[in-house]
Design a protein around this motif. Structure first.
Motif, PDB file in Angstrom:
ATOM      1  N   CYS A  48     105.332 -48.024  86.961  1.00  0.00           N
ATOM      2  CA  CYS A  48     104.470 -46.853  86.644  1.00  0.00           C
ATOM      3  C   CYS A  48     103.621 -47.114  85.531  1.00  0.00           C
ATOM      4  O   CYS A  48     103.644 -47.462  84.268  1.00  0.00           O
ATOM      5  N   HIS A  49     102.450 -47.810  85.783  1.00  0.00           N
ATOM      6  CA  HIS A  49     101.234 -48.528  85.700  1.00  0.00           C
ATOM      7  C   HIS A  49      99.682 -47.446  85.104  1.00  0.00           C
ATOM      8  O   HIS A  49      99.484 -46.895  86.272  1.00  0.00           O
ATOM      9  N   ARG A  50     100.360 -47.326  84.209  1.00  0.00           N
ATOM     10  CA  ARG A  50      98.673 -46.204  83.937  1.00  0.00           C
ATOM     11  C   ARG A  50      97.332 -47.344  84.528  1.00  0.00           C
ATOM     12  O   ARG A  50      97.151 -48.051  84.198  1.00  0.00           O
ATOM     13  N   TRP A  51      96.085 -46.763  84.316  1.00  0.00           N
ATOM     14  CA  TRP A  51      95.099 -46.564  85.100  1.00  0.00           C
ATOM     15  C   TRP A  51      94.167 -46.959  83.635  1.00  0.00           C
ATOM     16  O   TRP A  51      94.658 -46.275  83.241  1.00  0.00           O
ATOM     17  N   SER A  52      93.605 -47.675  83.430  1.00  0.00           N
ATOM     18  CA  SER A  52      92.424 -48.360  82.458  1.00  0.00           C
ATOM     19  C   SER A  52      91.406 -47.052  83.192  1.00  0.00           C
ATOM     20  O   SER A  52      90.559 -47.374  84.040  1.00  0.00           O
ATOM     21  N   GLN A  53      90.211 -46.905  81.692  1.00  0.00           N
ATOM     22  CA  GLN A  53      88.926 -46.997  82.218  1.00  0.00           C
ATOM     23  C   GLN A  53      88.747 -47.651  83.130  1.00  0.00           C
ATOM     24  O   GLN A  53      87.483 -47.087  83.994  1.00  0.00           O
ATOM     25  N   TYR A  72      90.252 -42.020  81.848  1.00  0.00           N
ATOM     26  CA  TYR A  72      90.711 -41.972  80.871  1.00  0.00           C
ATOM     27  C   TYR A  72      91.486 -41.446  79.896  1.00  0.00           C
ATOM     28  O   TYR A  72      92.644 -40.599  79.540  1.00  0.00           O
ATOM     29  N   LYS A  73      90.274 -41.406  79.161  1.00  0.00           N
ATOM     30  CA  LYS A  73      90.401 -39.968  77.947  1.00  0.00           C
ATOM     31  C   LYS A  73      91.295 -38.488  78.460  1.00  0.00           C
ATOM     32  O   LYS A  73      92.135 -37.858  77.701  1.00  0.00           O
ATOM     33  N   TRP A  78      98.864 -36.768  79.271  1.00  0.00           N
ATOM     34  CA  TRP A  78      99.231 -35.893  80.125  1.00  0.00           C
ATOM     35  C   TRP A  78     100.086 -37.591  80.391  1.00  0.00           C
ATOM     36  O   TRP A  78     100.890 -37.268  80.896  1.00  0.00           O
ATOM     37  N   TYR A  79      99.186 -38.828  80.849  1.00  0.00           N
ATOM     38  CA  TYR A  79     100.787 -39.690  80.080  1.00  0.00           C
ATOM     39  C   TYR A  79     101.891 -39.744  79.656  1.00  0.00           C
ATOM     40  O   TYR A  79     102.508 -40.556  80.084  1.00  0.00           O
ATOM     41  N   ALA A  97      93.240 -54.216  80.832  1.00  0.00           N
ATOM     42  CA  ALA A  97      93.627 -53.755  82.432  1.00  0.00           C
ATOM     43  C   ALA A  97      95.646 -53.230  82.115  1.00  0.00           C
ATOM     44  O   ALA A  97      95.126 -52.320  83.423  1.00  0.00           O
ATOM     45  N   MET A  98      95.913 -53.255  81.420  1.00  0.00           N
ATOM     46  CA  MET A  98      97.130 -51.871  81.260  1.00  0.00           C
ATOM     47  C   MET A  98      97.017 -51.673  79.979  1.00  0.00           C
ATOM     48  O   MET A  98      97.978 -52.189  79.260  1.00  0.00           O
ATOM     49  N   PRO A  99      96.839 -50.012  79.801  1.00  0.00           N
ATOM     50  CA  PRO A  99      96.660 -49.518  78.890  1.00  0.00           C
ATOM     51  C   PRO A  99      98.381 -49.288  78.697  1.00  0.00           C
ATOM     52  O   PRO A  99      99.333 -48.975  79.354  1.00  0.00           O
ATOM     53  N   ASP A 100      98.675 -49.190  77.291  1.00  0.00           N
ATOM     54  CA  ASP A 100     100.493 -49.183  76.558  1.00  0.00           C
ATOM     55  C   ASP A 100     100.226 -47.586  76.565  1.00  0.00           C
ATOM     56  O   ASP A 100      99.535 -46.533  77.130  1.00  0.00           O
ATOM     57  N   GLY A 101     101.311 -47.721  76.505  1.00  0.00           N
ATOM     58  CA  GLY A 101     102.114 -45.864  76.737  1.00  0.00           C
ATOM     59  C   GLY A 101     103.139 -45.801  76.002  1.00  0.00           C
ATOM     60  O   GLY A 101     103.371 -46.489  75.172  1.00  0.00           O
ATOM     61  N   GLU A 102     103.884 -44.499  76.153  1.00  0.00           N
ATOM     62  CA  GLU A 102     105.512 -44.500  75.490  1.00  0.00           C
ATOM     63  C   GLU A 102     106.494 -44.864  76.431  1.00  0.00           C
ATOM     64  O   GLU A 102     106.592 -44.783  77.091  1.00  0.00           O
TER      65      GLU A 102
END
Length: 496
Positions: A48-53, A72-73, A78-79, A97-102
């Motif tokens: 489960c890796h977020r896309w970056s901008q 990305y914003k 929703w991510y 390259a890998m935005p942080d999340g929850e």
């Protein structure tokens, strides 16, 4: 029998045999499907890796695709919404390259993985081996307990289906959650034939279904339709949704439905033996791999190809699973051999971006039909020169990294027998965009020409990125569902 990763006798029932649900391959393409309740959420890889901008910008900026109608914003909140519900373990690493999340806490690295991380940092300051983000409950929250789920037991038998709900699937999470509302009707054994279009209202009026057991044709009426049948099936259903207004498939005035199919590159891998560390082992069977964040073409074109790649990596300690040749493989000596640890091995494998092209397409056969009388899907998808250059670069760099961090007996492999589709990350065909002349869906995942139909699975993708895509599909689905609910309340989908 299909040949995807993780398939064995314990989970073969989660996969469709091609002979039971045939399709036509104009070029070699492996299409893996799971039509049980829960679908491929029971067998997905769970990364489960977020896309970056950069991934939203790169296709247009670097000239290998068109602009996304979102950024990305737009997707970031929703991510977060999805990550909290699903339960994703990982670290906040602060990487571009890998935005942080929850995130929930990650599984610990083994002693060899810690050494790999340190040595890669030493030799490659711009490359980062970190905990990947995985949909596993290492430390369930109250929300996860309310879903009826429990802690991941680190058995690494996930593709058999998890009785603890330790990893996210629709069976363990979203279906029970929906059932609690009292508004869900689950109807298995239903083969979707097409979406029905009402010429008078200018909207879709419902879905035509064929009962898989009785062959009865059933029509379900609806004011809003979410089509998430998995990318290629979604293309097939829309192509088969023909009417006087849309003779070439629902919403397909521009003729682009089924075109610009993408996938991910998995052909490249590398491995080595790691000397030493024989006094260290690990507890349980960690179901997660570390990752080396993309280090190619990040925000700029610096190679002779476009796109980037994720490098999954890790270490394992082999077991002495047999006795010396000639000795009986039974009894106490054999059992003891099974419990004795052998040497450590390290590995890397790629997940690379591909370029969706009009020539990579799917369409309906004019002659072949499936067991329910629906035209079979034809796949016309292949690798290109950009893919070959990326694979060569991955193999060269991975070999060098394994050698520099102390690996011996290094081997690299380009599995040329790995057909497109085998990665199970097929995308595109119903791509998003701002212009109805060059895309099928708008920024809210609505068909431009039939706005009460939403597509939020892999078919909607404008480009592929290099990250595992499921978490993006989930974020887009949550965003579109929220939008649809508000539009419904405001009467936007009432008959005209």
């Amino acid at each position: 029998m299909c040949k995807t990763a993780g398939l064995d006798a314990s989970n073969a029932h989660f996969f469709i045999e091609d002979k039971d649900q045939p399709y036509v391959q104009e070029k070699p393409f492996d299409w893996f499907r799971g039509y049980q309740v829960g679908g491929k959420s029971l067998t997905w890889g769970r990364a489960c890796h977020r896309w970056s901008q950069h991934e939203f910008d790169a296709p247009k900026k670097l000239g290998y695709g068109m602009d996304w109608p979102i950024d990305y914003k737009t997707v970031a909140p929703w991510y977060s919404h999805v990550e909290k519900f699903v339960g994703v373990c990982g670290n906040k690493d602060g990487l571009e390259a890998m935005p942080d999340g929850e995130f929930l806490p990650p599984f610990e690295f083994s002693c060899v993985e810690k050494a790999m991380q340190e040595r890669i940092r030493e030799h490659y300051p711009d490359r980062h081996m970190v905990h990947a983000r995985w949909a596993h409950l290492t430390q369930p929250t109250e929300l996860h307990l309310q879903q009826g789920r429990g802690k991941c037991q680190a058995r690494n038998l996930c593709m058999r289906g998890c009785p603890y709900g330790g990893y996210f699937s629709s069976v363990s999470s979203t279906l029970p959650w929906a059932d609690k509302t009292g508004n869900m009707t689950l109807r298995p054994f239903s083969v979707v034939h097409s979406i029905m279009y009402d010429e008078n209202s200018g909207q879709a009026s419902g879905v035509k279904v064929i009962d898989a057991e009785t062959k009865e044709v059933i029509e379900f009426k609806a004011k809003i339709i979410f089509l998430n049948a998995s990318a290629l099936n979604t293309n097939m259903i829309l192509l088969n949704s023909k009417s006087e207004r849309f003779p070439n498939g629902l919403g397909n005035d521009n003729g682009l439905l089924g075109k610009y199919i993408g996938f991910h590159l998995y052909r490249g891998s590398a491995s080595a033996k790691m000397p030493g560390f024989l006094d260290g082992y690990v507890f349980g069977r960690n179901p997660t791999d570390p990752i080396i964040a993309n280090y190619r073409n990040l925000g700029k074109k610096e190679m002779d190809y476009v796109g980037g790649f994720t490098t999954y990596c890790g270490a394992y300690r082999a077991r002495k699973s047999s006795l010396p040749k000639g000795e009986v493989q039974l009894g106490a000596p054999f059992k003891k051999a099974l419990t004795e640890a052998g040497d450590w091995h390290i590995y890397m494998y790629m997940q690379g971006e591909t370029i969706p092209k009009a020539t990579n397409r799917v369409y309906l056969s004019k002659t072949e039909k499936d067991p329910w009388g629906i035209p079979q899907l034809v796949t016309d998808v292949s690798y290109d020169d950009n893919d070959e250059k990326m694979i060569a670069d991955f193999l060269s760099e991975s070999k060098a990294m394994l050698e520099k961090i102390g690996g011996t007996n290094v081997e690299v492999r380009d599995n040329k027998n790995w057909n497109p589709g085998r990665d199970i990350h097929e995308m595109g065909g119903v791509r998003m965009g701002n212009n109805p002349e060059t895309s099928l869906l708008n920024e809210w995942n609505q068909l431009h020409l039939c706005p009460n139909v939403f597509v939020t699975d892999g078919a909607c993708m404008t480009s592929t990125g290099y990250q595992s895509p499921s978490i993006l599909y989930m974020a887009l689905t949550a965003r579109a569902a929220n939008f649809a609910a508000e539009e419904f309340k405001n009467g936007k989908f009432d008959e005209k």
